[in-house]
Design a protein around this motif. Structure first.
Motif, mmCIF file in Angstrom:
data_model
loop_
_atom_site.group_PDB
_atom_site.id
_atom_site.type_symbol
_atom_site.label_atom_id
_atom_site.label_comp_id
_atom_site.label_asym_id
_atom_site.label_seq_id
_atom_site.Cartn_x
_atom_site.Cartn_y
_atom_site.Cartn_z
ATOM 1 N N PRO A 1 7.382 1.351 -6.161
ATOM 2 C CA PRO A 1 7.538 2.248 -5.016
ATOM 3 C C PRO A 1 8.565 1.747 -4.001
ATOM 4 O O PRO A 1 9.130 2.527 -3.245
ATOM 5 C CB PRO A 1 6.140 2.313 -4.417
ATOM 6 C CG PRO A 1 5.481 1.042 -4.868
ATOM 7 C CD PRO A 1 6.077 0.696 -6.189
ATOM 8 N N VAL A 2 8.773 0.436 -3.959
ATOM 9 C CA VAL A 2 9.799 -0.211 -3.137
ATOM 10 C C VAL A 2 10.337 -1.367 -3.980
ATOM 11 O O VAL A 2 9.686 -1.803 -4.924
ATOM 12 C CB VAL A 2 9.255 -0.709 -1.767
ATOM 13 C CG1 VAL A 2 8.813 0.456 -0.887
ATOM 14 C CG2 VAL A 2 8.112 -1.686 -1.946
ATOM 15 N N PRO B 1 9.512 -3.715 3.560
ATOM 16 C CA PRO B 1 8.655 -2.929 2.665
ATOM 17 C C PRO B 1 8.329 -3.753 1.419
ATOM 18 O O PRO B 1 9.172 -4.510 0.924
ATOM 19 C CB PRO B 1 9.514 -1.716 2.316
ATOM 20 C CG PRO B 1 10.517 -1.624 3.425
ATOM 21 C CD PRO B 1 10.781 -3.044 3.846
ATOM 22 N N ASP C 1 -1.557 3.487 -2.952
ATOM 23 C CA ASP C 1 -0.672 4.616 -3.264
ATOM 24 C C ASP C 1 -1.243 5.486 -4.377
ATOM 25 O O ASP C 1 -0.562 6.377 -4.876
ATOM 26 C CB ASP C 1 0.747 4.145 -3.591
ATOM 27 C CG ASP C 1 0.868 3.445 -4.947
ATOM 28 O OD1 ASP C 1 -0.172 3.140 -5.581
ATOM 29 O OD2 ASP C 1 2.008 3.199 -5.371
ATOM 30 N N VAL D 1 0.957 -0.437 -0.960
ATOM 31 C CA VAL D 1 2.356 -0.342 -0.584
ATOM 32 C C VAL D 1 2.474 -0.353 0.942
ATOM 33 O O VAL D 1 1.645 0.222 1.646
ATOM 34 C CB VAL D 1 2.982 0.967 -1.124
ATOM 35 C CG1 VAL D 1 4.455 1.066 -0.719
ATOM 36 C CG2 VAL D 1 2.839 1.057 -2.626
ATOM 37 N N ARG D 2 3.520 -1.003 1.391
ATOM 38 C CA ARG D 2 3.925 -0.926 2.804
ATOM 39 C C ARG D 2 5.378 -0.491 2.810
ATOM 40 O O ARG D 2 6.242 -1.201 2.306
ATOM 41 C CB ARG D 2 3.760 -2.271 3.514
ATOM 42 C CG ARG D 2 4.148 -2.175 4.986
ATOM 43 C CD ARG D 2 3.942 -3.464 5.701
ATOM 44 N NE ARG D 2 4.975 -4.431 5.284
ATOM 45 C CZ ARG D 2 5.052 -5.659 5.744
ATOM 46 N NH1 ARG D 2 4.159 -6.108 6.610
ATOM 47 N NH2 ARG D 2 6.005 -6.466 5.342
ATOM 48 N N SER D 3 5.625 0.692 3.346
ATOM 49 C CA SER D 3 6.990 1.233 3.363
ATOM 50 C C SER D 3 7.759 0.747 4.572
ATOM 51 O O SER D 3 7.210 0.318 5.551
ATOM 52 C CB SER D 3 6.951 2.749 3.368
ATOM 53 O OG SER D 3 6.320 3.176 2.173
#
Length: 167
Positions: A92-93, A124, A148, A165-167
């Motif tokens: 995701p990142v 992120p 997520d 996740v951390r965006s």
């Protein structure tokens, strides 16, 4: 006295491997069946080889050194963190927190946050965590991570993991 945090070198492989296995025993007690946990944390030579190989190949690991200069090799590392490019096909990142552990005697001392700040900071990132590991989930929530919706089975310990996740 607080543990010094520094990048791990190949020379740290044995102490890092001991920390890794002992952290698994402490963190996963009550999550993983005792007999399986003992089996999966008994091969120190295999874990040393993995640490040595990963470090020689340039994998990024930071270690926190036990402030006791007389600590035996098994106690020399109080915690560690590993990071790198995302390994998931659908990352995701781009940045993955691969592992972060501290020995139980250093829980609730801020060492985990110090390791996290050095290796991850505010960028992120994503990670995998056992879905029933409430202590770890609380730590990651405090650092801005959220599920997520992706889940997978970890065959090594036989538990379900969720991706945060951390965006």
């Amino acid at each position: 006295m607080q543990p010094e945090i520094r990048p791990a070198t190949v020379e740290d492989a044995e102490a890092g491997a001991w920390c890794h296995l002992l952290c698994w025993r402490e963190a996963y007690a009550g999550l993983v069946p005792t007999d399986l946990l003992v089996e999966r944390t008994s091969d120190i030579e295999r874990r040393i080889h993995r640490w040595r190989t990963n470090l020689a190949d340039g994998r990024q690991r930071w270690i926190a050194l036990n402030p006791d200069p007389a600590a035996p090799v098994e106690e020399r590392v109080a915690g560690f963190i590993g990071t790198g490019p995302g390994r998931d096909e659908d990352s995701p990142v781009p940045f993955e927190l691969e592992a972060i552990y501290t020995r139980q005697t250093f829980w609730k001392t801020g060492l985990g946050t110090r390791l996290f700040d050095v290796a991850v900071g505010k960028q992120p990132a994503f990670l995998w965590v056992f879905e029933d590991n409430e202590r770890a989930l609380a730590f990651y929530r405090r650092h801005g991570f959220a599920p997520d919706g992706v889940r997978k089975h970890d065959p090594y310990f036989g538990l379900w993991e969720i991706r945060l996740v951390r965006s």
